[in-house]
Design an enzyme around this catalytic site. Sequence first.
Site, PDB file in Angstrom:
ATOM      1  N   SER A 133     -50.637  24.450 -41.575  1.00  0.00           N
ATOM      2  CA  SER A 133     -51.172  23.259 -42.369  1.00  0.00           C
ATOM      3  C   SER A 133     -51.364  23.832 -43.898  1.00  0.00           C
ATOM      4  O   SER A 133     -51.188  23.159 -44.528  1.00  0.00           O
ATOM      5  CB  SER A 133     -52.354  22.686 -41.737  1.00  0.00           C
ATOM      6  N   LYS A 137     -61.427  16.962 -32.061  1.00  0.00           N
ATOM      7  CA  LYS A 137     -60.968  15.541 -32.401  1.00  0.00           C
ATOM      8  C   LYS A 137     -61.731  14.443 -31.940  1.00  0.00           C
ATOM      9  O   LYS A 137     -61.913  13.383 -32.793  1.00  0.00           O
ATOM     10  CB  LYS A 137     -59.366  15.334 -31.769  1.00  0.00           C
ATOM     11  N   ASN A 171     -58.050  12.828 -36.445  1.00  0.00           N
ATOM     12  CA  ASN A 171     -57.562  14.105 -36.889  1.00  0.00           C
ATOM     13  C   ASN A 171     -57.579  14.149 -38.426  1.00  0.00           C
ATOM     14  O   ASN A 171     -57.093  15.255 -39.016  1.00  0.00           O
ATOM     15  CB  ASN A 171     -56.050  14.051 -36.458  1.00  0.00           C
ATOM     16  N   GLY A 196     -56.588  14.778 -24.224  1.00  0.00           N
ATOM     17  CA  GLY A 196     -57.301  14.903 -25.024  1.00  0.00           C
ATOM     18  C   GLY A 196     -57.070  13.840 -26.105  1.00  0.00           C
ATOM     19  O   GLY A 196     -56.222  12.980 -25.951  1.00  0.00           O
ATOM     20  N   TYR A 217     -46.502  23.424 -31.937  1.00  0.00           N
ATOM     21  CA  TYR A 217     -45.300  24.042 -32.941  1.00  0.00           C
ATOM     22  C   TYR A 217     -45.439  25.480 -33.027  1.00  0.00           C
ATOM     23  O   TYR A 217     -44.544  26.026 -33.817  1.00  0.00           O
ATOM     24  CB  TYR A 217     -45.560  23.139 -34.293  1.00  0.00           C
TER      25      TYR A 217
END
Length: 365
Positions: free
Chosen positions: A22, A71, A92, A133, A235
């Site tokens: 990110s 979250k 998120n 979740g 990822y």
Amino acid sequence: MEISGKTRLFGLIGSPVEHSKSPAMYNYCFDKWKLDYKYLAFDVDKNQTADAIQAFRTFQMMGANITMPCKQEVLKYLDEISPAARLVGACNTIVNHDGVLTGYITDGEGYIENLRHEGVEVKGKKITLLGAGGVSSAIQAQALLDGAREIAVFNKKDAFWEQAVAKAAEYQKAFPSQKITVYDMDDTEKLAAEIRTSDILSNATRVGMHPLENISIITDHSLFRKELVVTDVVYEPEKTKLLQDAEAAGCKTVGGLGMLIYQGAAAAKLYTGLDMPVAEVKEKLTSYYEERHHLETENQELKQKRHQISEQISSDQQTLVDVTRLISDFERQIDLYTMESQQRSEKKEETASRHSELESLKAEA
């Protein structure tokens, strides 16, 4: 762009985050858009969520992405929550609107868009989803909105269980013509049965992420048939063990990098009102991943070489110790032999002297 006194801060809140792409994704976009913004990753556990949001307010951050395990917990500390985030029960993305913190959810949108980009549609399909979740809830909601026929959610009977069952009941009520059911992850027979009748299998847990990168929830590889699409929200690594096993069995697989980018693009739109150059960002992140993977491979090879050299040095040192010990033993034997030889010589001389004296006495007599 360089950091200045006017630079505004964005960030990622969750744990673990050291692997996250990110910061690279958003900072690339901020630089491209020539915005005086910077994005950092903050490792925050669930029980630190309240403190993190207080810090968000104190530092007047512009926005943040929220990842596991915060979250759902973060919703307690926000001023406003979007309808989608309230429906999902997770957030998120946080945007600071002049001191008012609003929570959004873009995970489901990112997941569906990632599948669509890979030629996979969820409409009319059955999905088996591992985990219940926040990210799973978002995927469930978006998949139902996009026409998924049935969703089988599997989760352990842990702290999420009752919430997962309640959320599924809420979704079932909202989408009566579709089916959503929650099952116990430990019921391996039921899990296998649901996967065998599914079109899509998706992992929405941390399994596959460091330090669990060598683990997959699915250990029965016979469940991977060629018609099954297997996806993962993880990822990093780009291909989890689940995806590697599925790919080896001939399944179509879809990794989590695309989901990260598409949900990130939706979040960036909320932050700035600008459209993320998705293809460009994906190319940059893929290149970044390949370079990082190359460096990690080189680093691993260097570690192995250092280990081999260390073992060789240790072996050489042991050999040197052994040789030194042998030399020392040999020297002691030489010293002993020399001493014994000298004693024999002295004794011989003494005997010869006595014999000479004896002969002299005989002669005189």
